[in-house]
Design a protein around this motif. Structure first.
Motif, PDB file in Angstrom:
ATOM      1  N   THR A  14      -4.011 -17.270 -10.353  1.00 36.45           N
ATOM      2  CA  THR A  14      -5.220 -17.525  -9.546  1.00 36.45           C
ATOM      3  C   THR A  14      -5.569 -16.305  -8.691  1.00 36.45           C
ATOM      4  O   THR A  14      -6.596 -16.286  -8.033  1.00 36.45           O
ATOM      5  CB  THR A  14      -5.018 -18.718  -8.594  1.00 36.45           C
ATOM      6  OG1 THR A  14      -3.948 -18.402  -7.683  1.00 36.45           O
ATOM      7  CG2 THR A  14      -4.701 -19.985  -9.368  1.00 36.45           C
ATOM      8  N   ARG A  16      -6.278 -12.095  -7.761  1.00 37.11           N
ATOM      9  CA  ARG A  16      -7.177 -11.073  -8.293  1.00 37.11           C
ATOM     10  C   ARG A  16      -6.578 -10.391  -9.513  1.00 37.11           C
ATOM     11  O   ARG A  16      -7.207 -10.267 -10.558  1.00 37.11           O
ATOM     12  CB  ARG A  16      -7.482 -10.041  -7.190  1.00 37.11           C
ATOM     13  CG  ARG A  16      -8.409 -10.557  -6.093  1.00 37.11           C
ATOM     14  CD  ARG A  16      -8.534  -9.539  -4.951  1.00 37.11           C
ATOM     15  NE  ARG A  16      -7.324  -9.500  -4.152  1.00 37.11           N
ATOM     16  CZ  ARG A  16      -7.158 -10.240  -3.047  1.00 37.11           C
ATOM     17  NH1 ARG A  16      -8.120 -11.061  -2.645  1.00 37.11           N
ATOM     18  NH2 ARG A  16      -6.033 -10.167  -2.351  1.00 37.11           N
ATOM     19  N   MET A  17      -5.348  -9.952  -9.410  1.00 33.94           N
ATOM     20  CA  MET A  17      -4.731  -9.256 -10.540  1.00 33.94           C
ATOM     21  C   MET A  17      -4.310 -10.220 -11.645  1.00 33.94           C
ATOM     22  O   MET A  17      -4.459  -9.908 -12.835  1.00 33.94           O
ATOM     23  CB  MET A  17      -3.528  -8.446 -10.053  1.00 33.94           C
ATOM     24  CG  MET A  17      -3.922  -7.122  -9.456  1.00 33.94           C
ATOM     25  SD  MET A  17      -4.957  -6.090 -10.515  1.00 33.94           S
ATOM     26  CE  MET A  17      -3.909  -5.920 -11.942  1.00 33.94           C
ATOM     27  N   GLY A 107       4.169  -5.362 -10.526  1.00 34.91           N
ATOM     28  CA  GLY A 107       3.095  -4.608  -9.875  1.00 34.91           C
ATOM     29  C   GLY A 107       2.976  -4.935  -8.402  1.00 34.91           C
ATOM     30  O   GLY A 107       2.295  -4.252  -7.649  1.00 34.91           O
ATOM     31  N   THR A 109       3.450  -5.149  -4.501  1.00 32.92           N
ATOM     32  CA  THR A 109       3.849  -4.135  -3.508  1.00 32.92           C
ATOM     33  C   THR A 109       4.262  -4.853  -2.219  1.00 32.92           C
ATOM     34  O   THR A 109       4.115  -6.064  -2.084  1.00 32.92           O
ATOM     35  CB  THR A 109       2.684  -3.181  -3.193  1.00 32.92           C
ATOM     36  OG1 THR A 109       1.578  -3.946  -2.679  1.00 32.92           O
ATOM     37  CG2 THR A 109       2.246  -2.437  -4.434  1.00 32.92           C
ATOM     38  N   SER A 131       5.911  -0.451 -10.687  1.00 36.51           N
ATOM     39  CA  SER A 131       5.024   0.619 -10.235  1.00 36.51           C
ATOM     40  C   SER A 131       4.050   0.082  -9.186  1.00 36.51           C
ATOM     41  O   SER A 131       3.455  -0.967  -9.375  1.00 36.51           O
ATOM     42  CB  SER A 131       4.254   1.192 -11.426  1.00 36.51           C
ATOM     43  OG  SER A 131       3.570   2.360 -11.049  1.00 36.51           O
ATOM     44  N   PHE A 134      -0.642   1.037 -11.239  1.00 34.17           N
ATOM     45  CA  PHE A 134      -0.595   1.143 -12.701  1.00 34.17           C
ATOM     46  C   PHE A 134      -1.795   1.917 -13.259  1.00 34.17           C
ATOM     47  O   PHE A 134      -2.073   1.831 -14.461  1.00 34.17           O
ATOM     48  CB  PHE A 134      -0.496  -0.247 -13.342  1.00 34.17           C
ATOM     49  CG  PHE A 134       0.921  -0.737 -13.449  1.00 34.17           C
ATOM     50  CD1 PHE A 134       1.456  -1.588 -12.488  1.00 34.17           C
ATOM     51  CD2 PHE A 134       1.742  -0.333 -14.502  1.00 34.17           C
ATOM     52  CE1 PHE A 134       2.774  -2.031 -12.565  1.00 34.17           C
ATOM     53  CE2 PHE A 134       3.066  -0.777 -14.590  1.00 34.17           C
ATOM     54  CZ  PHE A 134       3.581  -1.624 -13.613  1.00 34.17           C
ATOM     55  N   LYS A 168      -6.250  -7.558   1.549  1.00 32.91           N
ATOM     56  CA  LYS A 168      -4.922  -7.059   1.168  1.00 32.91           C
ATOM     57  C   LYS A 168      -3.899  -7.435   2.225  1.00 32.91           C
ATOM     58  O   LYS A 168      -4.110  -7.214   3.413  1.00 32.91           O
ATOM     59  CB  LYS A 168      -4.969  -5.555   0.977  1.00 32.91           C
ATOM     60  CG  LYS A 168      -3.643  -4.944   0.524  1.00 32.91           C
ATOM     61  CD  LYS A 168      -3.805  -3.487   0.150  1.00 32.91           C
ATOM     62  CE  LYS A 168      -2.494  -2.837  -0.234  1.00 32.91           C
ATOM     63  NZ  LYS A 168      -1.796  -3.527  -1.355  1.00 32.91           N
ATOM     64  N   ARG A 169      -2.763  -7.976   1.787  1.00 33.12           N
ATOM     65  CA  ARG A 169      -1.763  -8.485   2.724  1.00 33.12           C
ATOM     66  C   ARG A 169      -0.866  -7.394   3.295  1.00 33.12           C
ATOM     67  O   ARG A 169      -0.491  -7.425   4.456  1.00 33.12           O
ATOM     68  CB  ARG A 169      -0.880  -9.536   2.040  1.00 33.12           C
ATOM     69  CG  ARG A 169      -1.560 -10.851   1.741  1.00 33.12           C
ATOM     70  CD  ARG A 169      -0.541 -11.864   1.231  1.00 33.12           C
ATOM     71  NE  ARG A 169      -1.136 -13.171   1.016  1.00 33.12           N
ATOM     72  CZ  ARG A 169      -1.777 -13.506  -0.089  1.00 33.12           C
ATOM     73  NH1 ARG A 169      -1.893 -12.616  -1.067  1.00 33.12           N
ATOM     74  NH2 ARG A 169      -2.312 -14.699  -0.243  1.00 33.12           N
TER      75      ARG A 169
HETATM   76  N1  LIG Z   1       0.716  -1.960  -8.994  1.00 33.87           N
HETATM   77  C1  LIG Z   1      -0.608  -1.994  -9.084  1.00 33.87           C
HETATM   78  O1  LIG Z   1      -1.240  -1.251  -9.856  1.00 33.87           O
HETATM   79  C2  LIG Z   1      -1.355  -3.005  -8.247  1.00 33.87           C
HETATM   80  C3  LIG Z   1      -2.744  -3.184  -8.402  1.00 33.87           C
HETATM   81  C4  LIG Z   1      -3.359  -4.212  -7.657  1.00 33.87           C
HETATM   82  C5  LIG Z   1      -2.614  -5.015  -6.800  1.00 33.87           C
HETATM   83  N2  LIG Z   1      -1.271  -4.780  -6.676  1.00 33.87           N
HETATM   84  C6  LIG Z   1      -0.417  -5.634  -5.856  1.00 33.87           C
HETATM   85  O2  LIG Z   1      -0.315  -6.888  -6.527  1.00 33.87           O
HETATM   86  C7  LIG Z   1      -0.125  -7.928  -5.559  1.00 33.87           C
HETATM   87  C8  LIG Z   1      -1.174  -8.997  -5.772  1.00 33.87           C
HETATM   88  O3  LIG Z   1      -2.422  -8.426  -5.514  1.00 33.87           O
HETATM   89  P1  LIG Z   1      -3.715  -9.376  -5.658  1.00 33.87           P
HETATM   90  O4  LIG Z   1      -4.887  -8.613  -5.139  1.00 33.87           O
HETATM   91  O5  LIG Z   1      -3.745  -9.977  -7.017  1.00 33.87           O
HETATM   92  O6  LIG Z   1      -3.355 -10.519  -4.601  1.00 33.87           O
HETATM   93  P2  LIG Z   1      -3.885 -12.033  -4.554  1.00 33.87           P
HETATM   94  O7  LIG Z   1      -3.583 -12.521  -3.181  1.00 33.87           O
HETATM   95  O8  LIG Z   1      -5.265 -12.116  -5.089  1.00 33.87           O
HETATM   96  O9  LIG Z   1      -2.946 -12.806  -5.609  1.00 33.87           O
HETATM   97  C9  LIG Z   1      -1.613 -13.052  -5.312  1.00 33.87           C
HETATM   98  C10 LIG Z   1      -1.134 -14.151  -6.245  1.00 33.87           C
HETATM   99  O10 LIG Z   1       0.234 -14.415  -5.957  1.00 33.87           O
HETATM  100  C11 LIG Z   1       0.417 -15.808  -5.793  1.00 33.87           C
HETATM  101  N3  LIG Z   1       1.471 -16.077  -4.813  1.00 33.87           N
HETATM  102  C12 LIG Z   1       1.551 -15.611  -3.562  1.00 33.87           C
HETATM  103  N4  LIG Z   1       2.626 -16.143  -2.953  1.00 33.87           N
HETATM  104  C13 LIG Z   1       3.235 -16.941  -3.872  1.00 33.87           C
HETATM  105  C14 LIG Z   1       4.398 -17.770  -3.860  1.00 33.87           C
HETATM  106  N5  LIG Z   1       5.163 -17.872  -2.788  1.00 33.87           N
HETATM  107  N6  LIG Z   1       4.711 -18.472  -4.983  1.00 33.87           N
HETATM  108  C15 LIG Z   1       3.954 -18.353  -6.095  1.00 33.87           C
HETATM  109  N7  LIG Z   1       2.835 -17.597  -6.179  1.00 33.87           N
HETATM  110  C16 LIG Z   1       2.497 -16.904  -5.062  1.00 33.87           C
HETATM  111  C17 LIG Z   1      -0.912 -16.319  -5.271  1.00 33.87           C
HETATM  112  O11 LIG Z   1      -1.041 -17.703  -5.583  1.00 33.87           O
HETATM  113  C18 LIG Z   1      -1.901 -15.462  -6.060  1.00 33.87           C
HETATM  114  O12 LIG Z   1      -2.157 -16.056  -7.302  1.00 33.87           O
HETATM  115  C19 LIG Z   1      -0.175  -7.242  -4.198  1.00 33.87           C
HETATM  116  O13 LIG Z   1       1.136  -6.938  -3.787  1.00 33.87           O
HETATM  117  C20 LIG Z   1      -0.922  -5.943  -4.489  1.00 33.87           C
HETATM  118  O14 LIG Z   1      -0.610  -4.885  -3.607  1.00 33.87           O
HETATM  119  C21 LIG Z   1      -0.639  -3.802  -7.367  1.00 33.87           C
END
Ligand SMILES: NC(=O)c1ccc[n+]([C@@H]2O[C@H](COP(=O)([O-])OP(=O)(O)OC[C@H]3O[C@@H](n4cnc5c(N)ncnc54)[C@H](O)[C@@H]3O)[C@@H](O)[C@H]2O)c1
Ligand SMILES: O=C(O)C1=N[C@H](C(=O)O)CCC1
Length: 282
Positions: A14, A16-17, A107, A109, A131, A134, A168-169
């Motif tokens: 659910t 963003r990623m 992915g 962070t 990473s 990515f 962003k958290r």
């Molecule tokens: N490495 C990369 O290239 C890259 C790119 C984008 C985002 N990110 C990282 O990816 C992570 C997610 O980013 P986002 O924008 O998708 O965040 P987001 O808040 O949109 O999505 C986070 C997801 O994790 C789930 N989640 C959170 N806590 C949970 C728990 N306790 N149990 C089960 N599910 C849980 C949420 O339900 C949600 O679906 C962040 O840490 C962000 O920094 C990394």
């Protein structure tokens, strides 16, 4: 690796990623539809969305894959888990993968050192691509950063500026921390015997090369996908190296390339530059 399509499980569907990655696989980005198939879709415990067909979540036709919070029930449906969630749950997913001999792409962070040690230990048993960014662009900058720092780092004031969306958290970004680490290590490689460190007596010092000297400035604003600038300000000139992401698809592509690369059988800890085999290019 067998010829069968690689099956991936996506966590945080659910998010963003999570949605981006599911969409990238399901909507048949040509470069993946021949290699990767969606095997499972995972969400947080007791989420109301459990039981929904993941196709419906991404406004697509039904796919026959129900969103679940129960990894045990789908452990035979996937080969590699792709995780972009939050640190504590990522570690729970990692433990599941170790216990069930599944490889993982991480992915997420915002990990602390304890988390990172757990990831390193797990990599002795399973394959992990971990990473903070990515995208190919940041992987390229990261490779250049080491060399640039070795050449002008000790005569420059160095700062990192990172800008992300206001949802962003974690702060600062994982990418900026990775860049900071590269820079400090490059500076230390230059002054390997004379590192300024608060724990050392005042007689042992040289050009600053501690984390305190590479400042990270964070901006949270609007819906910025992710921007990073590394500033080297030296006498008479300055270098600014910038990466601007405008579509999360670049991260999804990188993560899926990583999933295909790590496959079912590799063991160890890798990052995006290993996938892109940049060391052979630079
Ligand atoms: N490495 C990369 O290239 C890259 C790119 C984008 C985002 N990110 C990282 O990816 C992570 C997610 O980013 P986002 O924008 O998708 O965040 P987001 O808040 O949109 O999505 C986070 C997801 O994790 C789930 N989640 C959170 N806590 C949970 C728990 N306790 N149990 C089960 N599910 C849980 C949420 O339900 C949600 O679906 C962040 O840490 C962000 O920094 C990394
Ligand atoms: O959207 C995010 O959150 C991102 N986080 C990564 C980080 O923390 O470095 C980079 C990509 C976008």
């Amino acid at each position: 690796m067998s010829d069968a399509l690689l099956r991936i499980a996506v966590t945080g569907v659910t998010g963003r990623m999570g949605k981006e990655i599911v969409t990238c696989v399901v909507e048949g980005e040509k470069q993946f539809s021949q290699e990767i198939v969606l095997g499972a879709a995972i969400t947080r415990l007791n989420a109301k969305i459990c039981g929904m067909d993941v196709g419906v979540l991404i406004n697509n036709d039904t796919l026959g894959i129900e969103i679940t919070d129960n990894l045990e029930s789908i452990k035979d449906n996937f080969d590699v888990l792709v995780d972009f969630t939050a640190p504590d749950i990522s570690i729970e997913y990692l433990k599941f993968c170790v216990n069930n001999n599944k490889n993982i792409v991480i992915g997420t962070t915002g990990f602390n050192q304890i988390h990172k040690n757990l990831i390193l230990n797990a990599s002795h048993k399973i394959g992990i691509v971990f990473s903070s960014n990515f995208s190919i662009g940041v992987a390229l900058i990261s490779k250049l950063l080491h060399k640039i720092t070795q050449i002008i780092g000790s005569t420059s004031d160095i700062s990192i500026i990172e800008t992300h969306h206001n949802r962003k958290r974690d702060i600062p970004s994982g990418t900026s921390l990775t860049m900071q680490n590269i820079i400090v290590n490059a500076l230390r490689s230059i002054h390997s015997n004379k590192i300024m460190d608060s724990n050392l007596d005042s007689t042992t010092y040289s050009s600053a090369s501690s984390y305190n000297d590479i400042l990270i400035h964070s901006i949270r604003a609007g819906d910025v996908v992710g921007e990073h600038t590394v500033l080297f300000a030296g006498p008479g000139e300055r270098l600014e190296i910038t990466h601007k992401a405008s579509d999360r698809l670049i991260f999804a592509h990188g993560a899926l390339r990583a999933a295909f690369w790590i496959g079912r059988d590799k063991i160890g800890l890798f990052d995006i530059s290993d996938i892109l085999e940049m060391d052979t290019l630079l």
